[in-house]
Design an enzyme around this catalytic site. Structure first.
Site, PDB file in Angstrom:
ATOM      1  N   ARG A 291      27.386 -48.600   7.193  1.00 41.34           N
ATOM      2  CA  ARG A 291      26.231 -49.288   7.803  1.00 41.34           C
ATOM      3  C   ARG A 291      25.160 -48.243   8.131  1.00 41.34           C
ATOM      4  NH1 ARG A 291      27.155 -46.993  12.763  1.00 41.34           N
ATOM      5  NH2 ARG A 291      29.348 -46.872  13.302  1.00 41.34           N
ATOM      6  N   ARG A 337      20.061 -39.676  22.789  1.00 37.68           N
ATOM      7  CA  ARG A 337      20.280 -41.086  23.110  1.00 37.68           C
ATOM      8  C   ARG A 337      20.127 -41.253  24.617  1.00 37.68           C
ATOM      9  NH1 ARG A 337      25.439 -43.453  19.779  1.00 37.68           N
ATOM     10  NH2 ARG A 337      25.148 -42.238  17.868  1.00 37.68           N
TER      11      ARG A 337
END
Ligand code: ADP
Length: 451
Positions: A291, A337
């Site tokens: 993905r 992040r």
């Protein structure tokens, strides 16, 4: 090309896919839970459909509701983003049964790579180097001790169906093996409904280096270099960069070509990441993600290739964007992040964002779906946004990252920004000298200092 894409996701990745669709001139459908009615991806999409209540199993994982949303809106393809249904082979098959395109690999490849034992066997067959370990699952009838002794202690017991670091136990010595086997197996059974486990040599201080690949499904595939994601907490990536501070061009070309060749042989379709541990100059395959990944912008910044656009193009039967020789790694990129979490305890901190000021300027990119006044719901992951910085060199990139982190303001919820402001000033990080356990040690040392 597709006419209308339904984005079966939320948050920054839904927005990321939406941006790619807009540039390609493809109409977009957002889906959302009742908790996300005011979300940015809903506001910016051409159409939106509410697919259920807040819990993901009732909304973002609700396949009948997603099929109905496609039917109502006339979407002809579904982009799953990451997480949720992105690595669910059955979902890809169900879409195909309904004449809908799944923007991702062939179902058989998702299934193959989702089983870590089968994935490892496949990698080995395709000439990708793997971690020494048991050749398959270790069952009740097997002499686990004999296998472990052959591998050499310490060994790692891993779940075949594992993910997110669950179902993984280290056995430092022979005396610890039986307990590690049963704990890992029980944990895996509880988390994934499958208790099968296998053994691997436990590597002491490896780095996590992953190769980005893109395939056209007809035997064409290229690699786009690596990302170094060694800074992890509880097996979750915190900081990702590319190129890896410790890999040279020859090593990159060699492992990259090994991966691309394997993907050509598989006739792999779409984007994928082949993950390795890297120690003493050797690569060891651990898993493949079928993905788009959270950290994909790092690769986009240094190659100039829009991975989501290319992912959509190949899913529609299009060509690869260029030949391998045309891919040039340009400068350096780092992604942080930023989560809505306490920077010390990492306790999630959902709530209303009272003030939001994203940094800007040359080489600074923010992939986020928040805005001032946005309420981060407690039901999903705690990502506020990804700060990605690009520079001509790693030194310039760090300098720019320091500046961007200092500029960024997120008030109202706690965030991990203070952690990154500390990391970007740490000598080991500045020197690029870290491994997969470095961050845990750093955080533990911080706890001792502050208590
Ligand atoms: P998951 O699917 O749960 O994320 P992975 O196989 O990708 O599991 O491993 C996650 C992390 O666990 C790796 O990034 C690394 O930090 C650690 N790890 C995995 N295998 C080994 C190993 N053989 N030796 C040491 N650490 C490992």
């Amino acid at each position: 090309m597709f006419d209308k894409i339904l984005i079966a996701n939320r948050g920054e990745i839904a927005l990321r896919v939406l941006r790619a669709c807009k540039e390609l001139g493809i109409a977009t459908v957002a889906v959302h839970s009742t908790a996300d009615a005011n979300a940015m991806h809903v506001r910016l999409a051409d159409e939106s459909v509410c697919i259920g209540p807040p819990p993901a199993k009732d909304s973002y994982l609700n396949v009948p509701a997603l099929l109905a949303a496609c039917e109502i809106t006339g979407a002809d393809a579904v982009h799953p983003g990451y997480g949720f249904l992105s690595e669910n082979a059955r979902f890809a098959e169900i879409l195909a049964d309904h004449n809908l395109h799944f923007i991702g690999p062939k179902a058989e490849h998702i299934r193959l790579m989702g089983d870590k034992i089968e994935a490892k066997k496949t990698a080995k067959r395709l000439g990708i180097p793997v971690v020494p370990g048991s050749d398959g699952g270790v069952g009740a009838g097997d002499d686990a001790m004999a296998i472990a002794k052959k591998i050499g202690f310490p060994v790692l017991v891993k779940a075949a169906a594992g993910g997110g670091g669950r179902g993984m136990k280290v056995a430092p010595t022979e005396a610890d093996l039986l307990l590690a086997l049963s704990t890992a197996s029980n944990e895996a059974k509880a988390a994934f409904g499958d208790g099968s486990v296998y053994l691997e040599k436990y590597l002491g201080k490896p780095r996590h280096i992953e190769i980005q690949i893109l395939g056209d499904g007809r035997g064409g595939a290229i690699h786009l270099g690596e990302r170094d994601c060694s800074l992890q907490r509880r097996h979750q990536k915190v900081w990702e960069e590319g190129p890896s501070p410790i890999l040279n061009a020859a090593a990159r070309a060699k492992i990259g070509e090994t991966c691309a060749k394997a993907m050509r042989e598989m006739q792999y379709l779409g984007v994928g990441t082949i993950e390795f541990l890297y120690e003493d100059g050797e690569f060891y395959f651990i898993e493949m993600n079928t993905r788009i990944q959270v950290e994909h912008p790092v690769t986009e910044m240094i190659t100039g290739i829009d991975l989501v656009i290319e992912q959509i193009r190949v899913a529609a039967g299009g060509e690869l964007p260029c030949a391998q020789e045309e891919i040039v790694i340009n400068g350096h990129a780092i992604e942080c992040r930023v989560n809505a979490e306490n920077p010390v305890s990492f306790r999630p901190s959902p709530g209303k964002i009272m003030q939001y000021h994203p940094p800007g300027g040359l080489g600074v990119r923010i992939d986020s779906a928040v805005y001032q006044g946005y309420v981060i719901p407690p039901y999903y992951d705690s990502l506020v946004g990804k700060l990605i910085v690009h520079g001509k060199t790693r030194g310039e990139c760090l300098m720019r990252l320091r500046r961007a982190l200092d500029e960024m303001v997120v008030d109202g919820v706690e965030t991990t920004l203070p952690l990154f402001r500390g990391l970007v000033r740490e000598p080991s990080i500045i020197d690029g000298d870290y491994h997969i356990h470095w961050l845990e040690h750093y955080l533990a040392a911080g706890d001792t200092k502050s208590s």
